[in-house]
Enzyme design. Structure first.
Site, short mmCIF file in Angstrom:
data_model
loop_
_atom_site.label_atom_id
_atom_site.label_comp_id
_atom_site.label_asym_id
_atom_site.label_seq_id
_atom_site.Cartn_x
_atom_site.Cartn_y
_atom_site.Cartn_z
N TRP A 184 -1.45 -0.45 7.61
CA TRP A 184 -1.72 0.98 7.38
C TRP A 184 -2.71 1.47 8.42
O TRP A 184 -3.80 0.91 8.58
CB TRP A 184 -2.30 1.24 5.98
CG TRP A 184 -2.76 2.66 5.87
CD1 TRP A 184 -1.96 3.77 5.85
CD2 TRP A 184 -4.12 3.15 5.86
NE1 TRP A 184 -2.73 4.91 5.82
CE2 TRP A 184 -4.05 4.57 5.83
CE3 TRP A 184 -5.37 2.53 5.87
CZ2 TRP A 184 -5.20 5.37 5.81
CZ3 TRP A 184 -6.51 3.33 5.85
CH2 TRP A 184 -6.42 4.73 5.82
N GLU A 225 2.82 1.06 5.90
CA GLU A 225 2.44 2.05 4.88
C GLU A 225 2.26 3.43 5.47
O GLU A 225 1.49 3.63 6.41
CB GLU A 225 1.13 1.60 4.20
CG GLU A 225 0.65 2.56 3.09
CD GLU A 225 -0.60 2.07 2.37
OE1 GLU A 225 -1.28 1.15 2.88
OE2 GLU A 225 -0.90 2.61 1.29
N LYS A 227 1.52 7.74 4.97
CA LYS A 227 0.58 8.58 4.22
C LYS A 227 0.83 10.03 4.58
O LYS A 227 1.20 10.33 5.71
CB LYS A 227 -0.85 8.17 4.59
CG LYS A 227 -1.91 8.77 3.71
CD LYS A 227 -3.22 8.04 3.84
CE LYS A 227 -4.26 8.72 2.97
NZ LYS A 227 -5.52 8.01 2.96
N ASP A 258 2.81 3.80 -1.42
CA ASP A 258 1.58 4.00 -2.17
C ASP A 258 1.77 5.25 -3.02
O ASP A 258 2.16 6.30 -2.49
CB ASP A 258 0.40 4.14 -1.19
CG ASP A 258 -0.96 4.29 -1.88
OD1 ASP A 258 -1.08 5.14 -2.78
OD2 ASP A 258 -1.90 3.57 -1.51
N HIS A 261 0.42 8.66 -1.77
CA HIS A 261 0.63 9.05 -0.38
C HIS A 261 1.79 10.01 -0.14
O HIS A 261 2.34 10.08 0.95
CB HIS A 261 0.83 7.79 0.47
CG HIS A 261 -0.44 7.03 0.68
ND1 HIS A 261 -0.60 6.10 1.66
CD2 HIS A 261 -1.63 7.09 0.04
CE1 HIS A 261 -1.81 5.59 1.61
NE2 HIS A 261 -2.46 6.17 0.62
N HIS A 285 1.94 0.03 -3.54
CA HIS A 285 0.51 0.23 -3.77
C HIS A 285 0.42 1.14 -4.99
O HIS A 285 0.50 2.36 -4.86
CB HIS A 285 -0.17 0.88 -2.56
CG HIS A 285 -0.67 -0.13 -1.58
ND1 HIS A 285 -1.46 0.21 -0.50
CD2 HIS A 285 -0.53 -1.46 -1.53
CE1 HIS A 285 -1.75 -0.89 0.17
NE2 HIS A 285 -1.20 -1.92 -0.42
N ASP A 293 -5.31 12.08 -2.99
CA ASP A 293 -5.17 10.63 -2.91
C ASP A 293 -6.49 9.97 -3.35
O ASP A 293 -7.16 9.31 -2.58
CB ASP A 293 -4.82 10.26 -1.46
CG ASP A 293 -4.64 8.76 -1.28
OD1 ASP A 293 -4.14 8.11 -2.20
OD2 ASP A 293 -4.99 8.25 -0.19
N ASP A 295 -7.30 7.65 -5.56
CA ASP A 295 -7.39 6.23 -5.90
C ASP A 295 -8.16 5.96 -7.18
O ASP A 295 -9.02 5.09 -7.23
CB ASP A 295 -7.96 5.43 -4.71
CG ASP A 295 -6.96 5.35 -3.57
OD1 ASP A 295 -5.95 4.68 -3.73
OD2 ASP A 295 -7.19 5.99 -2.51
N ASP A 325 -3.66 -0.57 -5.58
CA ASP A 325 -4.56 -0.02 -4.57
C ASP A 325 -5.33 1.16 -5.13
O ASP A 325 -4.83 2.28 -5.17
CB ASP A 325 -3.76 0.42 -3.32
CG ASP A 325 -4.69 0.95 -2.23
OD1 ASP A 325 -5.90 0.71 -2.32
OD2 ASP A 325 -4.19 1.62 -1.30
C1 RNT Z 1 -5.25 4.29 2.38
C2 RNT Z 1 -4.22 3.28 2.03
C3 RNT Z 1 -4.61 1.86 2.22
C4 RNT Z 1 -6.02 1.56 1.75
C5 RNT Z 1 -6.35 0.09 1.71
C6 RNT Z 1 -7.82 -0.14 1.57
O1 RNT Z 1 -4.94 5.55 1.99
O2 RNT Z 1 -3.79 3.47 0.72
O3 RNT Z 1 -3.68 1.04 1.62
O4 RNT Z 1 -6.24 2.08 0.48
O5 RNT Z 1 -5.83 -0.53 2.79
ZN ZN Z 2 -2.45 2.02 -0.09
#
Ligand code: RNT
Ligand code: ZN
Length: 417
Positions: A184, A225, A227, A258, A261, A285, A293, A295, A325
């Protein structure tokens, strides 16, 4: 509470629908779920004791007691793992290297810097996954890594990427369980760019170079990955959804999806069966975006359940690698691990308890009335009794009893840091 009495009744109720609860439990326990090491220390790592998180991601909150050494992080994780049923992998980022106090830059990392993680994983029966860290570094400070237009900087990151594949391969070989290596990059523009095509061509070139190095897919599976935006990269990300999907297919790699994302009404659950028509596999993720985003800790929401259903209904367990994640620093970090991972396990068990054959027959017969009626009735079956039984068979605490254990660990261990 009498788990067995409740379980026996639940077992009969599910059996009426042709569902074998013992089998559902046994199968759920075999699905590896990769748990992110970075929840334990707010994505700081051990490369640099004063490390600051950059790359357009942010951990908010200042709950006391976070891990500040590798040993603390391992101990916290082991404790969290004792609260979570099922097969576990641990996802390690490059910045979590064990450099024994020596400066080791990103273009210098080697398997030996992760040996102590491997020893620990072997001892505890965990699998491992890896992630190159394309952020929190002076050479990512201008917002660009693999797509940097400065050739020296780009080469620095390509070297980091290549080394990450080798470390992941080392994990897989040592542990006898394939390791996923997640690529990523945070690269992107705050404001409207003019040279999008140039930057994307540069990123494509960098991946060509990274993947020109062979690693054994028995041990290492690279994944890319995408985003949609990052903090400070709101107008354009170089590694967009289409870029990463295309790049993964071109190189026969996995696609990382993810859940935070994509645009707010897009769902990853709907992308699984589409992506797998063409891509080799998916690395998930699983996260929880709240308005952005953000998390947040994974909860047992409709999307988490839908993701698990799509994997199980489609028979995609071998091609979808489940990773978590998220990183919340506003509540106890061990509880974050336990809550999110237990919820992923609940979603998988729920999916395994679905009488899918009956539902598929309704659908193929055009009986959408019964399909909807059953889907809704299934929601109130005695799932809790099967979940409790699963926890019992896995030797982890049932229901809310684990919370007191976390509070005790907080008083005995975290509060003294
Ligand atoms: C960031 C991505 C990535 C990170 C990790 C820490 O937006 O989701 O995967 O969260 O690598
Ligand atoms: Zn991620």
């Amino acid at each position: 509470m009498n788990t067995n009495k409740m379980y026996e009744i639940a077992k009969e109720i599910y059996a009426e629908l042709g569902v074998d609860t013992d089998r559902a439990i046994a199968e759920t326990a075999q699905i590896p779920v990769s748990i992110q090491c970075w929840q334990g220390d707010d994505v700081v790592g051990f490369e640099n004791p004063d490390g600051v998180l950059t790359g357009g991601i942010q951990t908010t909150g200042n709950y006391p007691g976070k891990a500040t050494t590798i040993d603390e992080l391992k101990a916290d994780f082991d404790f969290a793992a004792s609260l979570i049923p099922g097969k576990k992998k641990v996802s390690i980022h490059a910045i979590y290297l064990d450099n024994q106090g020596q400066k080791v830059d990103r273009n210098e990392i080697e398997p030996k810097h992760f040996e102590t993680w491997v020893d620990w994983a072997k001892k505890n029966g965990y699998g491992l996954d890896f992630n190159p860290t394309y952020f929190s570094h002076p050479l990512s400070a201008d917002g660009f890594t693999l797509s940097n237009q400065n050739e020296d900087i780009r080469q620095f990151w390509v070297e980091h990427g290549k080394r990450s594949c080798k470390i992941s391969e080392y994990f897989g070989r040592e542990l006898g369980m394939v390791s996923c290596n997640n690529q990523w990059t945070p690269d992107g523009f705050k404001d409207i760019p003019v040279c999008k095509a140039e930057y994307r061509a540069t990123l494509a070139k960098s991946y060509d170079e990274i993947f020109s190095q062979y690693t054994d897919p028995k041990y290492n599976l690279d994944s890319i990955e995408s985003k949609v935006f990052g903090i400070g990269a709101e107008s354009c990300t170089i590694g967009s959804g289409e870029f990463c999907l295309g790049c993964a297919i071109k190189h026969d790699k996995l696609v990382t999806l993810d859940t935070g994302h994509f645009h707010p009404t897009e769902v990853v659950s709907d992308k699984i069966s589409s992506t797998l028509q063409f891509a080799k596999g998916i690395l998930l993720h699983v996260s929880r975006p709240v308005r952005w985003d953000s998390d947040h800790v994974v909860i047992l929401d409709d999307e988490t359940k839908a993701i698990a259903s799509e994997i199980v209904r489609g028979g995609f367990e071998d091609r979808v690698h489940i990773g978590l994640d998220y990183f919340d620093a506003s509540i106890n970090r061990i509880a974050c691990w336990a809550i999110g991972a237990r919820n992923m396990q609940k979603a998988l068990l729920l999916a395994k308890l679905e009488p899918t054959a009956i539902l598929k027959k309704f659908e193929l017969d055009g009986d959408y009335t019964s399909r909807l009626a059953y889907l809704e009735e299934l929601k109130t079956l005695p799932f809790a009794a099967v979940w409790d039984k699963y926890c019992e068979t896995q030797n982890v605490p049932q229901r809310e009893s684990w919370v007191a254990e976390v509070k005790k660990y907080e008083a005995d261990v975290l509060a003294k840091r």
